[in-house]
Design a protein around this motif. Structure first.
Motif, PDB file in Angstrom:
ATOM      1  N   ILE A   1       0.824  -1.097  -0.058  1.00  0.00           N
ATOM      2  CA  ILE A   1       0.010   0.085  -0.033  1.00  0.00           C
ATOM      3  C   ILE A   1       0.924   1.160   0.024  1.00  0.00           C
ATOM      4  O   ILE A   1       0.619   2.307  -0.798  1.00  0.00           O
ATOM      5  CB  ILE A   1      -0.776   0.094   1.313  1.00  0.00           C
ATOM      6  N   ASN A   2       1.949   1.231   0.796  1.00  0.00           N
ATOM      7  CA  ASN A   2       2.701   2.512   0.946  1.00  0.00           C
ATOM      8  C   ASN A   2       3.629   2.687  -0.485  1.00  0.00           C
ATOM      9  O   ASN A   2       3.710   3.789  -0.929  1.00  0.00           O
ATOM     10  CB  ASN A   2       3.836   2.214   1.849  1.00  0.00           C
ATOM     11  N   ASN A   3       4.064   1.409  -1.025  1.00  0.00           N
ATOM     12  CA  ASN A   3       4.457   1.518  -2.305  1.00  0.00           C
ATOM     13  C   ASN A   3       3.470   2.029  -3.455  1.00  0.00           C
ATOM     14  O   ASN A   3       3.892   2.867  -4.281  1.00  0.00           O
ATOM     15  CB  ASN A   3       5.187   0.372  -2.860  1.00  0.00           C
ATOM     16  N   LEU A   4       2.481   1.547  -3.279  1.00  0.00           N
ATOM     17  CA  LEU A   4       1.332   2.308  -4.310  1.00  0.00           C
ATOM     18  C   LEU A   4       0.950   3.602  -4.019  1.00  0.00           C
ATOM     19  O   LEU A   4       0.732   4.493  -5.152  1.00  0.00           O
ATOM     20  CB  LEU A   4       0.079   1.134  -3.954  1.00  0.00           C
ATOM     21  N   LYS A   5       0.958   4.006  -2.750  1.00  0.00           N
ATOM     22  CA  LYS A   5       0.722   5.346  -2.525  1.00  0.00           C
ATOM     23  C   LYS A   5       2.010   6.390  -3.110  1.00  0.00           C
ATOM     24  O   LYS A   5       1.657   7.444  -3.673  1.00  0.00           O
ATOM     25  CB  LYS A   5       0.568   5.664  -1.034  1.00  0.00           C
ATOM     26  N   SER A   6       3.103   5.914  -3.005  1.00  0.00           N
ATOM     27  CA  SER A   6       4.093   6.928  -3.566  1.00  0.00           C
ATOM     28  C   SER A   6       4.319   6.739  -4.774  1.00  0.00           C
ATOM     29  O   SER A   6       4.498   7.689  -5.334  1.00  0.00           O
ATOM     30  CB  SER A   6       5.684   6.022  -3.020  1.00  0.00           C
ATOM     31  N   LEU A   7       3.888   5.486  -5.711  1.00  0.00           N
ATOM     32  CA  LEU A   7       3.783   5.450  -7.023  1.00  0.00           C
ATOM     33  C   LEU A   7       2.802   6.456  -7.536  1.00  0.00           C
ATOM     34  O   LEU A   7       3.066   7.344  -8.450  1.00  0.00           O
ATOM     35  CB  LEU A   7       3.500   4.170  -7.455  1.00  0.00           C
ATOM     36  N   ILE A   8       1.754   6.498  -6.913  1.00  0.00           N
ATOM     37  CA  ILE A   8       0.399   7.499  -7.209  1.00  0.00           C
ATOM     38  C   ILE A   8       0.930   8.855  -7.077  1.00  0.00           C
ATOM     39  O   ILE A   8       0.569   9.682  -7.929  1.00  0.00           O
ATOM     40  CB  ILE A   8      -0.924   6.997  -6.469  1.00  0.00           C
ATOM     41  N   PHE A   9       1.499   9.075  -5.995  1.00  0.00           N
ATOM     42  CA  PHE A   9       1.837  10.398  -5.741  1.00  0.00           C
ATOM     43  C   PHE A   9       3.069  11.051  -6.888  1.00  0.00           C
ATOM     44  O   PHE A   9       2.853  12.229  -7.010  1.00  0.00           O
ATOM     45  CB  PHE A   9       2.337  10.462  -4.248  1.00  0.00           C
TER      46      PHE A   9
END
Length: 231
Positions: free
Chosen positions: A163-171
């Motif tokens: 989830i953190n990686n996905l958030k970072s990618l989306i950001f």
């Protein structure tokens, strides 16, 4: 009156000093005591009788009306069975068959106590087995739950990391779009960037076309006159 073999053999084995470590006369000479029933049955009885069973020895004593005179000791007496009085032995008779009871006055309570104790011991053993099985089951269940908990915690950490990686990618992705720096090699990014720019231009265009002239006056009167309050 013919001699009774059991009575005379009994007198002989009680009176023999070589047997005193297992059976002997009492101090008064009116009774005798067996000190160790297991060793007595194993080492003494076969020398005088055709068996080595202490229970059989007790039944024979009961048949001739011997009495157990102590609840916790193998101490027996008979009115005509006395030390150095062999003449009275002929007065000891076997009880009649209808009066004979295997559960005698001295054998019965002891036997009943032993049977009851044996039953209680067996019951406790069964209860112990059940408790042991239950304890093992609880330990097994605890281990399984612990393993399951560790597995869930590990999965939770993995999911949180994803989830953190996905958030970072989306950001990062939307940061590039909003900064108008799309990646030309990424058609999706270019599409969103183009749409954002088009929307911004449309908003600016509408803002320029929608304005009031200096001579524009509203057709409605916003003024009002205060009226006194009446009661």
């Amino acid at each position: 009156m013919p001699k009774v073999n059991f009575i005379y053999k009994l007198y002989e084995l009680v009176n023999d000093p070589r047997n005193n470590h297992l059976i002997s006369w009492g101090d008064s000479g009116t009774n005798f005591e067996v000190y160790n029933d297991k060793d007595f049955a194993k080492n003494i009885l076969p020398c005088y009788f055709k068996h080595n069973q202490f229970s059989s020895f007790l039944r024979q004593l009961n048949q001739y009306d011997f009495q157990k005179i102590h609840p916790a000791r193998w101490l027996f007496s008979h009115p005509n069975f006395k030390k150095n009085q062999t003449k009275e032995l002929s007065s000891i008779f076997r009880k009649k068959q209808e009066k004979f009871n295997k559960n005698s006055s001295f054998l019965g309570p002891q036997k009943n106590f032993e049977e009851k104790t044996s039953m209680e011991i067996n019951l406790l053993k069964k209860q112990k087995q059940v408790l042991t099985k239950n304890i093992l089951y609880v330990f097994q269940l605890q281990n399984e739950l612990s393993t399951r908990l560790e597995y869930l915690e590990s999965n939770q950490k993995k999911i949180q990391t994803e989830i953190n990686n996905l958030k970072s990618l989306i950001f990062r992705y939307f940061s590039k779009i909003l900064s108008n720096e799309p990646d030309k090699n990424d058609p999706v990014k270019c599409f969103f960037s183009k749409k954002i720019i088009e929307n911004n231009n449309l908003i600016n265009k509408n803002q320029k076309s929608f304005h009031f002239s200096s001579n524009f006056k509203p057709k409605f009167n916003l003024s009002y006159q205060k009226k006194p309050l009446t009661f």
